[in-house]
Design a protein around this motif. Structure first.
Motif, PDB file in Angstrom:
ATOM      1  N   ALA A  40       0.903  -1.123   0.096  1.00  0.00           N
ATOM      2  CA  ALA A  40       0.171   0.136   0.034  1.00  0.00           C
ATOM      3  C   ALA A  40       0.884   1.303   0.276  1.00  0.00           C
ATOM      4  O   ALA A  40       0.391   2.284  -0.605  1.00  0.00           O
ATOM      5  CB  ALA A  40      -0.981  -0.095   1.140  1.00  0.00           C
ATOM      6  N   ILE A  41       2.197   1.363   0.608  1.00  0.00           N
ATOM      7  CA  ILE A  41       3.055   2.342   0.687  1.00  0.00           C
ATOM      8  C   ILE A  41       3.488   2.409  -0.698  1.00  0.00           C
ATOM      9  O   ILE A  41       3.597   3.920  -1.304  1.00  0.00           O
ATOM     10  CB  ILE A  41       3.994   2.210   1.752  1.00  0.00           C
ATOM     11  CG1 ILE A  41       3.317   1.924   3.295  1.00  0.00           C
ATOM     12  CG2 ILE A  41       4.976   3.214   1.767  1.00  0.00           C
ATOM     13  CD1 ILE A  41       4.298   1.723   4.242  1.00  0.00           C
ATOM     14  N   TRP A  42       3.912   1.356  -1.303  1.00  0.00           N
ATOM     15  CA  TRP A  42       4.321   1.722  -2.537  1.00  0.00           C
ATOM     16  C   TRP A  42       3.183   2.228  -3.750  1.00  0.00           C
ATOM     17  O   TRP A  42       3.665   3.000  -4.532  1.00  0.00           O
ATOM     18  CB  TRP A  42       4.997   0.176  -3.067  1.00  0.00           C
ATOM     19  CG  TRP A  42       6.345  -0.245  -2.723  1.00  0.00           C
ATOM     20  CD1 TRP A  42       6.854  -1.077  -1.904  1.00  0.00           C
ATOM     21  CD2 TRP A  42       7.534   0.626  -2.790  1.00  0.00           C
ATOM     22  NE1 TRP A  42       7.963  -1.212  -1.567  1.00  0.00           N
ATOM     23  CE2 TRP A  42       8.584  -0.257  -2.027  1.00  0.00           C
ATOM     24  CE3 TRP A  42       8.084   1.483  -3.255  1.00  0.00           C
ATOM     25  CZ2 TRP A  42       9.802   0.205  -2.108  1.00  0.00           C
ATOM     26  CZ3 TRP A  42       9.209   2.195  -3.383  1.00  0.00           C
ATOM     27  CH2 TRP A  42      10.291   1.235  -2.911  1.00  0.00           C
ATOM     28  N   ILE A  86       1.874   9.185   4.197  1.00  0.00           N
ATOM     29  CA  ILE A  86       1.938   7.760   3.987  1.00  0.00           C
ATOM     30  C   ILE A  86       1.188   7.022   5.471  1.00  0.00           C
ATOM     31  O   ILE A  86       0.431   6.177   5.397  1.00  0.00           O
ATOM     32  CB  ILE A  86       3.320   7.172   3.978  1.00  0.00           C
ATOM     33  CG1 ILE A  86       3.783   7.710   2.636  1.00  0.00           C
ATOM     34  CG2 ILE A  86       3.557   5.659   4.395  1.00  0.00           C
ATOM     35  CD1 ILE A  86       5.377   7.254   2.539  1.00  0.00           C
ATOM     36  N   VAL A  87       1.437   7.636   6.531  1.00  0.00           N
ATOM     37  CA  VAL A  87       0.872   7.307   7.826  1.00  0.00           C
ATOM     38  C   VAL A  87      -0.537   7.290   7.485  1.00  0.00           C
ATOM     39  O   VAL A  87      -1.381   6.418   7.950  1.00  0.00           O
ATOM     40  CB  VAL A  87       1.335   8.057   8.746  1.00  0.00           C
ATOM     41  CG1 VAL A  87       0.582   7.711  10.127  1.00  0.00           C
ATOM     42  CG2 VAL A  87       2.740   7.672   9.324  1.00  0.00           C
ATOM     43  N   ASP A  88      -1.161   8.551   7.183  1.00  0.00           N
ATOM     44  CA  ASP A  88      -2.643   8.484   7.091  1.00  0.00           C
ATOM     45  C   ASP A  88      -3.199   7.358   6.029  1.00  0.00           C
ATOM     46  O   ASP A  88      -4.114   6.993   6.271  1.00  0.00           O
ATOM     47  CB  ASP A  88      -3.064   9.986   6.747  1.00  0.00           C
ATOM     48  CG  ASP A  88      -2.534  10.961   7.430  1.00  0.00           C
ATOM     49  OD1 ASP A  88      -2.427  10.768   8.639  1.00  0.00           O
ATOM     50  OD2 ASP A  88      -2.307  12.257   7.019  1.00  0.00           O
ATOM     51  N   GLY A 124      -6.085   1.068  11.437  1.00  0.00           N
ATOM     52  CA  GLY A 124      -5.076   1.073  12.479  1.00  0.00           C
ATOM     53  C   GLY A 124      -5.071   2.264  13.126  1.00  0.00           C
ATOM     54  O   GLY A 124      -5.676   3.312  13.029  1.00  0.00           O
ATOM     55  N   ARG A 125      -4.162   2.223  14.213  1.00  0.00           N
ATOM     56  CA  ARG A 125      -3.775   3.271  14.986  1.00  0.00           C
ATOM     57  C   ARG A 125      -2.503   3.348  15.438  1.00  0.00           C
ATOM     58  O   ARG A 125      -1.733   2.370  15.491  1.00  0.00           O
ATOM     59  CB  ARG A 125      -4.557   3.337  16.402  1.00  0.00           C
ATOM     60  CG  ARG A 125      -4.335   2.049  17.196  1.00  0.00           C
ATOM     61  CD  ARG A 125      -5.303   2.198  18.244  1.00  0.00           C
ATOM     62  NE  ARG A 125      -5.045   0.940  19.392  1.00  0.00           N
ATOM     63  CZ  ARG A 125      -4.087   0.778  20.123  1.00  0.00           C
ATOM     64  NH1 ARG A 125      -3.213   1.746  20.373  1.00  0.00           N
ATOM     65  NH2 ARG A 125      -3.783  -0.257  20.725  1.00  0.00           N
ATOM     66  N   LEU A 126      -1.673   4.360  15.720  1.00  0.00           N
ATOM     67  CA  LEU A 126      -0.591   4.859  15.828  1.00  0.00           C
ATOM     68  C   LEU A 126      -0.113   4.050  17.216  1.00  0.00           C
ATOM     69  O   LEU A 126      -0.787   4.102  18.372  1.00  0.00           O
ATOM     70  CB  LEU A 126      -0.032   6.202  15.780  1.00  0.00           C
ATOM     71  CG  LEU A 126       0.068   6.651  14.666  1.00  0.00           C
ATOM     72  CD1 LEU A 126       0.502   8.122  14.655  1.00  0.00           C
ATOM     73  CD2 LEU A 126       0.982   6.066  13.643  1.00  0.00           C
ATOM     74  N   ARG A 127       0.915   3.416  17.421  1.00  0.00           N
ATOM     75  CA  ARG A 127       1.396   2.794  18.718  1.00  0.00           C
ATOM     76  C   ARG A 127       2.001   4.105  19.558  1.00  0.00           C
ATOM     77  O   ARG A 127       2.792   4.532  19.091  1.00  0.00           O
ATOM     78  CB  ARG A 127       2.172   1.792  18.443  1.00  0.00           C
ATOM     79  CG  ARG A 127       2.632   0.988  20.085  1.00  0.00           C
ATOM     80  CD  ARG A 127       3.570  -0.263  19.519  1.00  0.00           C
ATOM     81  NE  ARG A 127       4.305  -0.566  20.981  1.00  0.00           N
ATOM     82  CZ  ARG A 127       5.300  -1.688  20.872  1.00  0.00           C
ATOM     83  NH1 ARG A 127       5.560  -2.135  19.563  1.00  0.00           N
ATOM     84  NH2 ARG A 127       5.526  -2.157  21.984  1.00  0.00           N
ATOM     85  N   GLU A 128       1.462   3.890  20.970  1.00  0.00           N
ATOM     86  CA  GLU A 128       1.845   5.051  21.780  1.00  0.00           C
ATOM     87  C   GLU A 128       3.228   4.942  22.379  1.00  0.00           C
ATOM     88  O   GLU A 128       4.336   5.292  22.186  1.00  0.00           O
ATOM     89  CB  GLU A 128       0.683   5.491  22.479  1.00  0.00           C
ATOM     90  CG  GLU A 128      -0.431   6.219  21.932  1.00  0.00           C
ATOM     91  CD  GLU A 128      -1.565   6.334  22.611  1.00  0.00           C
ATOM     92  OE1 GLU A 128      -1.482   5.997  24.164  1.00  0.00           O
ATOM     93  OE2 GLU A 128      -2.542   6.700  22.380  1.00  0.00           O
TER      94      GLU A 128
END
Length: 806
Positions: free
Chosen positions: A736-738, A791-793, A801-805
């Motif tokens: 997906a990033i590519w 890319i993160v979004d 997903g969610r960002l790991r804290e």
């Protein structure tokens, strides 16, 4: 084949020097091995006349001889009983070295000075034995060289004949070639029109049992024969080519054999039972003692010459001692025949007996030579042995084949030789070697070879004859046209080398197994009864039951290799094989052959590496998957993808299996063997495999190679740690990033997957590193942060997903 230049000139005229003659013969296809003078050691031996003899004062058996050697007189002590005044003899004066390195010196014999040695024929190397000194009949002058006196000043030429030229195993055969080269005529000692008709005789009978073994047999009877030493002219010819004179009858048969190439034999007629000759194969239990004194066992395949009761000669090889010519023989029966070459060769090998006669018969003798050679032998024996020839005789020629005509194209001859010869010129070359030529049409000649050219069997042979006579040196030299293009390499072979190199670089060893396998492999793999992979090609005459069918898969053989290694205490196994499998087709048709690539991995990840430096973890599914991905990457096969396999194979663990697919087509499979399959093969540790259709892999078009310059500007790395549901594939996240298509993204790498503390059940933390670089400037933090955030979004929204804290 040996002959002398003087002997050759009896049959044709030429002006070549011996060396020129040798060179021309070699270029005509008759390779000359040696050109030497005959008896060079006799060059310094002179002729002496004995003037006076007197007894030695101190020896009863010696004489003192006063001899004249040219202008000199010498006193020589001699023990020969035939030394007497008035005869001319050979003398070796002090300083002369005779054959064998024997040097003559001035000496005293019983107190009497001796200035040399009067020589016998044996001491000169001209005879095997001698009773006294050699008397030189017809010589009237002393002082000359013995070579000149005996007319031995000649040059010997030795030719190494190839098996296809038996016609040149004679002086006349070689003279025929020389005559063709020099444009002169061949002179035969017997006129063809003078041959008598031999239609039988009441004095004896001849029977040929099988004309295929004896196509021609000529026999004549001579009476009033006086067996004695041969005249010097005959002895000289034989001695000059290394033959040993025996008596006039035997010497004459040997001479005619060397002259014509036709072996002959003489029987003592009075020793032939029933006055009969029968040409037949040997009977069971028959024996014969040949002229060399050896008793020989015969078998029914051997062709024999027999009288009414017993064998008297081995046909074409050697006569028997029960019919040998002796000094008391007065009636002889002469044989001149043509025997089957294969039969004579087999007989000679079985008896371990090779002779000059068998040498010629094994290669093939012209059946038309038999009456010519017979007439020549009769002429010589009536002259030197006082013989009288009986009227009539036998010439049985029922097995002689008819001559055959071959077509020769002028255009084809010129095309092969690069010449512009006309039909007339080609005809002239061929008629010079006694071939019959007629014009069929403008481009074709009808050529009938003579009977002695048994090697001519097709047009190419005739073109070779034209080449020989035209001259190899006359044919123009041209270089072949070589196109400046590179031959296309076989794609499958090239790919196999690349795959083998890559796998061996990954610590794999190549295995080569038999294509013949056991029919029980289907059971060991657990294939269903109706599975088409159980259909195999059966071997008609297998070596063993375990090798009675052709293999359908490489995997069973590789599993057996793994088992063998484990049983021999080598549990770390990495093997691959590229080989054929055989898919049966309809009855009577050849099977389809498919090339497969099989790989098996088992044991520890790092194999035999020291435990001090490497973890001893076992191989797992991801090792085999990584090997496949590495292979595909190096081969630049970007179109191949790994997807879950929806087709269940009974020998595969369904939880650890992937399918290789390209353009919607199945290429192969990778995974872990099922526990049941491993149990069937008695293997107690995990084994992983790769099974790929190598033909389909070869058909794929690899991506073109791309080259980029080394980066000039630094890169920037950013990490993403995202918590996603357990079913989400990390590969899908990277893809997906590519797909985002960001130009600054240079590299993406997964570096951690975490499950545990602070991560809810059913979720996992995926850590991905992204490398950014610009090819034309140094990146600023602001530009990197903007791209990274997009890319993160994208990943968060797409994979829930969610960002790991922490």
């Amino acid at each position: 084949m040996k002959f002398t230049v003087d002997w050759l000139k009896q049959y044709t005229d030429f002006s070549y020097t011996p060396q020129e003659l040798a060179d021309r013969l070699t270029m005509a296809g008759l390779e000359v091995d040696a050109v030497t003078g005959i008896f060079p050691e006799l060059q310094d031996v002179k002729v002496a006349e004995i003037l006076e003899t007197r007894p030695h004062p101190d020896a009863d058996r010696l004489q003192v001889c006063d001899v004249q050697v040219g202008q000199e007189k010498k006193c020589i002590v001699c023990g020969a009983p035939n030394a007497r005044p008035g005869i001319f003899v050979p003398v070796a004066l002090p300083g002369v070295v005779l054959a064998g390195g024997f040097k003559i010196k001035k000496s005293k014999i019983r107190g009497q000075a001796s200035d040399g040695m009067l020589c016998s024929a044996k001491e000169l190397g001209l005879a095997q034995d001698a009773d006294g000194i050699m008397e030189l009949a017809g010589v009237i002058t002393s002082g000359q060289s013995i070579l000149e006196a005996l007319e031995l000043k000649d040059t010997l030429i030795e030719v190494d004949l190839t098996p296809n030229r038996p016609d040149c195993a004679s002086v006349i055969g070689t003279a025929r070639e020389v005559a063709a080269m020099s444009g002169t005529q061949l002179r035969l000692p017997v006129a063809l029109d003078s041959l008598p008709k031999l239609e039988g005789t009441p004095s004896f009978t001849v029977t040929v049992a099988d004309e295929s073994l004896c196509p021609r047999y000529v026999a004549r009877r001579l009476t009033g024969v006086t067996v004695a030493p041969s005249p010097w002219w005959l002895q000289k010819r034989l001695i000059s080519v290394g033959q040993r004179p025996i008596n006039n009858v035997v010497d004459a048969t040997n001479f005619v054999m060397l002259e014509f190439g036709q072996p002959l034999h003489a029987f003592d007629f009075k020793k032939l039972a029933g006055s009969a000759l029968v040409v037949r194969t040997a009977r069971e239990g028959e024996k014969i003692t040949t002229l060399d004194g050896q008793a020989r066992e015969l078998d029914p395949t051997m062709l024999m010459i027999c009288d009414a009761e017993k064998p008297v000669a081995v046909a074409g090889v050697m006569g028997g001692d029960n019919s040998v010519i002796e000094t008391t023989s007065t009636e002889i029966l002469l044989e001149s025949a043509c025997f089957n070459a294969v039969s004579i060769r087999k007989t000679s090998r079985k008896l371990n007996l090779s002779t000059d006669a068998s040498y010629r018969f094994e290669r093939g003798v012209d059946p038309q030579l038999a009456p010519l050679a017979m007439e020549r032998l009769v002429q010589i024996l009536t002259d030197i042995a006082g013989a009288t020839v009986d009227e009539g005789g036998f010439d049985l020629a029922g097995g002689v084949p008819l001559p055959q005509e071959y077509s020769l194209r002028v255009s084809q001859t010129n095309r092969l030789l690069g010449t512009n010869l006309t039909a007339v010129e080609i005809s002239g070359y061929l008629t010079a070697i006694e071939m019959s030529v007629r014009q069929v049409d403008e481009d074709t000649l009808g050529v009938t070879p003579p009977s002695f050219r048994i090697d001519i069997e097709r047009e190419a042979d005739l073109i070779e004859e034209v080449t020989r006579l035209y001259g190899y040196n006359e044919i123009g030299v041209s270089l072949p046209v070589v196109p400046m293009s590179f031959a296309n390499r076989d794609a499958g072979r090239t790919l196999k080398k690349e795959v083998a190199a890559l796998l061996t670089a990954n610590s794999c060893y190549e295995a080569i197994n038999y294509s013949f396998v056991s029919p029980g492999h289907g059971d060991l793999l657990g294939l269903a009864a109706g599975d088409e992979r159980r259909q195999t090609v059966k071997i008609l005459n297998p070596l063993t039951e375990d090798q009675s069918v052709m293999r359908r898969s490489l995997l069973p053989g590789l599993l057996e290799n793994v088992r063998w290694n484990i049983n021999h205490q080598n549990g770390d196994v990495r093997l691959f094989e590229v080989g054929k499998v055989f898919v049966p087709k309809a009855e009577g048709k050849q099977p389809d052959e498919e090339t497969k690539l099989g790989v098996v991995l088992s044991g520890r990840r790092y194999g035999q590496a020291p435990a001090l430096y490497f973890e001893q973890d076992p191989l797992d599914f991801f090792d085999v998957k990584g090997l496949v991905l590495s292979l595909l990457k190096e081969l630049r096969l970007d179109q191949v993808e790994l997807v879950p396999d929806d087709r269940h194979n009974p020998y595969v663990d369904p939880c650890q299996a992937l399918l290789l697919r390209a353009d919607g087509k199945r290429l192969g499979q990778l995974g872990r063997f099922s526990n049941q399959c491993l149990k069937n093969f008695t293997i107690k540790q995990d084994v992983y495999f790769i099974d790929i259709n190598f033909d389909a892999l070869t058909a794929l078009e690899p991506a073109p190679k791309k080259f980029t310059s080394l980066p000039r500007f630094p890169s920037v790395e950013r990490d993403i740690a995202i918590v996603v549901p357990e079913p989400v594939a990390t590969g899908a996240m990277i893809a997906a990033i590519w797909e985002q298509g960001e130009k600054l993204v240079e590299h993406i790498e997964l570096f951690d997957v975490f499950r545990g503390k602070n991560i809810a059940e059913g979720f996992k933390s995926v850590a991905i590193s992204v490398t950014y670089r610009s090819h034309d400037k140094t990146l600023q933090e602001k530009a990197v942060a903007k791209v990274h955030q997009r890319i993160v979004d994208k990943v968060l929204s797409r994979f829930d997903g969610r960002l790991r804290e922490v």
